[in-house]
Design a protein around this motif. Structure first.
Motif, PDB file in Angstrom:
ATOM      1  N   PHE A   8       0.833  -1.198   0.000  1.00  0.00           N
ATOM      2  CA  PHE A   8       0.000   0.000   0.000  1.00  0.00           C
ATOM      3  C   PHE A   8       0.866   1.245   0.000  1.00  0.00           C
ATOM      4  N   ALA A   9       0.702   2.061  -1.045  1.00  0.00           N
ATOM      5  CA  ALA A   9       1.483   3.292  -1.193  1.00  0.00           C
ATOM      6  C   ALA A   9       0.549   4.498  -1.254  1.00  0.00           C
ATOM      7  N   HIS A  10       1.127   5.676  -1.166  1.00  0.00           N
ATOM      8  CA  HIS A  10       0.332   6.899  -1.134  1.00  0.00           C
ATOM      9  C   HIS A  10      -0.374   7.169  -2.449  1.00  0.00           C
ATOM     10  N   GLY A  11       0.358   7.146  -3.540  1.00  0.00           N
ATOM     11  CA  GLY A  11      -0.196   7.512  -4.837  1.00  0.00           C
ATOM     12  C   GLY A  11       0.189   8.928  -5.205  1.00  0.00           C
ATOM     13  N   ALA A  12       0.145   9.226  -6.503  1.00  0.00           N
ATOM     14  CA  ALA A  12       0.498  10.554  -7.004  1.00  0.00           C
ATOM     15  C   ALA A  12      -0.184  10.763  -8.350  1.00  0.00           C
ATOM     16  N   ARG A  13      -0.225  11.990  -8.773  1.00  0.00           N
ATOM     17  CA  ARG A  13      -0.838  12.284 -10.075  1.00  0.00           C
ATOM     18  C   ARG A  13       0.059  11.855 -11.230  1.00  0.00           C
ATOM     19  N   ASP A  14       1.355  11.843 -11.023  1.00  0.00           N
ATOM     20  CA  ASP A  14       2.319  11.479 -12.056  1.00  0.00           C
ATOM     21  C   ASP A  14       2.509   9.957 -12.069  1.00  0.00           C
ATOM     22  N   PRO A  15       2.160   9.284 -13.165  1.00  0.00           N
ATOM     23  CA  PRO A  15       2.276   7.829 -13.209  1.00  0.00           C
ATOM     24  C   PRO A  15       3.716   7.325 -13.029  1.00  0.00           C
ATOM     25  N   GLU A  16       4.695   8.159 -13.347  1.00  0.00           N
ATOM     26  CA  GLU A  16       6.100   7.751 -13.174  1.00  0.00           C
ATOM     27  C   GLU A  16       6.432   7.525 -11.699  1.00  0.00           C
ATOM     28  N   TRP A  17       5.713   8.203 -10.814  1.00  0.00           N
ATOM     29  CA  TRP A  17       5.963   8.073  -9.383  1.00  0.00           C
ATOM     30  C   TRP A  17       5.817   6.627  -8.924  1.00  0.00           C
ATOM     31  N   ALA A  18       4.935   5.888  -9.543  1.00  0.00           N
ATOM     32  CA  ALA A  18       4.632   4.526  -9.096  1.00  0.00           C
ATOM     33  C   ALA A  18       5.655   3.488  -9.556  1.00  0.00           C
ATOM     34  N   ARG A  19       6.531   3.829 -10.467  1.00  0.00           N
ATOM     35  CA  ARG A  19       7.451   2.834 -11.031  1.00  0.00           C
ATOM     36  C   ARG A  19       8.268   2.062  -9.992  1.00  0.00           C
ATOM     37  N   PRO A  20       8.866   2.702  -8.995  1.00  0.00           N
ATOM     38  CA  PRO A  20       9.612   1.911  -8.008  1.00  0.00           C
ATOM     39  C   PRO A  20       8.728   0.930  -7.236  1.00  0.00           C
ATOM     40  N   PHE A  21       7.507   1.329  -6.958  1.00  0.00           N
ATOM     41  CA  PHE A  21       6.592   0.451  -6.231  1.00  0.00           C
ATOM     42  C   PHE A  21       6.160  -0.726  -7.109  1.00  0.00           C
ATOM     43  N   GLU A  22       5.938  -0.454  -8.386  1.00  0.00           N
ATOM     44  CA  GLU A  22       5.606  -1.524  -9.332  1.00  0.00           C
ATOM     45  C   GLU A  22       6.768  -2.507  -9.457  1.00  0.00           C
ATOM     46  N   ALA A  23       8.004  -1.990  -9.413  1.00  0.00           N
ATOM     47  CA  ALA A  23       9.180  -2.862  -9.461  1.00  0.00           C
ATOM     48  C   ALA A  23       9.255  -3.742  -8.220  1.00  0.00           C
ATOM     49  N   VAL A  24       8.924  -3.183  -7.070  1.00  0.00           N
ATOM     50  CA  VAL A  24       8.899  -3.985  -5.837  1.00  0.00           C
ATOM     51  C   VAL A  24       7.856  -5.086  -5.964  1.00  0.00           C
ATOM     52  N   LEU A  25       6.675  -4.745  -6.465  1.00  0.00           N
ATOM     53  CA  LEU A  25       5.620  -5.741  -6.644  1.00  0.00           C
ATOM     54  C   LEU A  25       6.084  -6.858  -7.580  1.00  0.00           C
ATOM     55  N   GLN A  26       6.674  -6.499  -8.706  1.00  0.00           N
ATOM     56  CA  GLN A  26       7.128  -7.507  -9.672  1.00  0.00           C
ATOM     57  C   GLN A  26       8.195  -8.417  -9.069  1.00  0.00           C
ATOM     58  N   ALA A  27       9.120  -7.846  -8.312  1.00  0.00           N
ATOM     59  CA  ALA A  27      10.162  -8.655  -7.673  1.00  0.00           C
ATOM     60  C   ALA A  27       9.567  -9.587  -6.620  1.00  0.00           C
TER      61      ALA A  27
END
Length: 124
Positions: A8-27
């Protein structure tokens, strides 16, 4: 018993912000392919916690670890996350939901931040 993980992350208007969290999920998914894992956001991005929790239940999870991807225990972790988790507990009473400490409280995460800072600042 199938155990799932809800990041669970905060979220942001910029989709690029989520990339590190998506990488954590994929790993995480690659490391534990038999354990469903989803990423959810407090605001601005989807899915929200309700939708992500529903997905884990639909995947057969009877136990879910909720891991806040926050560096510390601020207002969101103290107030918002427990309130949102209570909604999931009421919607899915047969599932054991466990709220974990924010990821920033984990000693390995803290050490990783120290290591990154040391790498960025060479010694004199």
């Amino acid at each position: 018993m199938t155990t799932g993980t809800l990041l669970f992350a905060h979220g942001a208007r910029d989709p690029e912000w989520a990339r590190p969290f998506e990488a954590v999920l994929q790993a995480l998914q690659a490391a534990r392919p038999g354990n469903p894992a989803v990423l959810a956001f407090l605001e601005f991005m989807q899915p929200d916690m309700d939708t992500a929790g529903d997905r884990l239940v639909a995947a057969g999870c009877t136990s879910v670890a909720l891991i806040p991807l926050f560096l510390g225990t601020g207002g969101h972790v103290r107030k918002d996350v427990p309130r949102l988790l209570q909604v999931l507990q009421q919607r899915h009473p047969g599932v054991q939901w466990s709220l974990q400490a924010p990821i920033g409280d984990h000693p390995l995460v803290r050490q990783a931040m120290v290591d990154a800072c040391l790498t960025a600042t060479p010694p004199r």
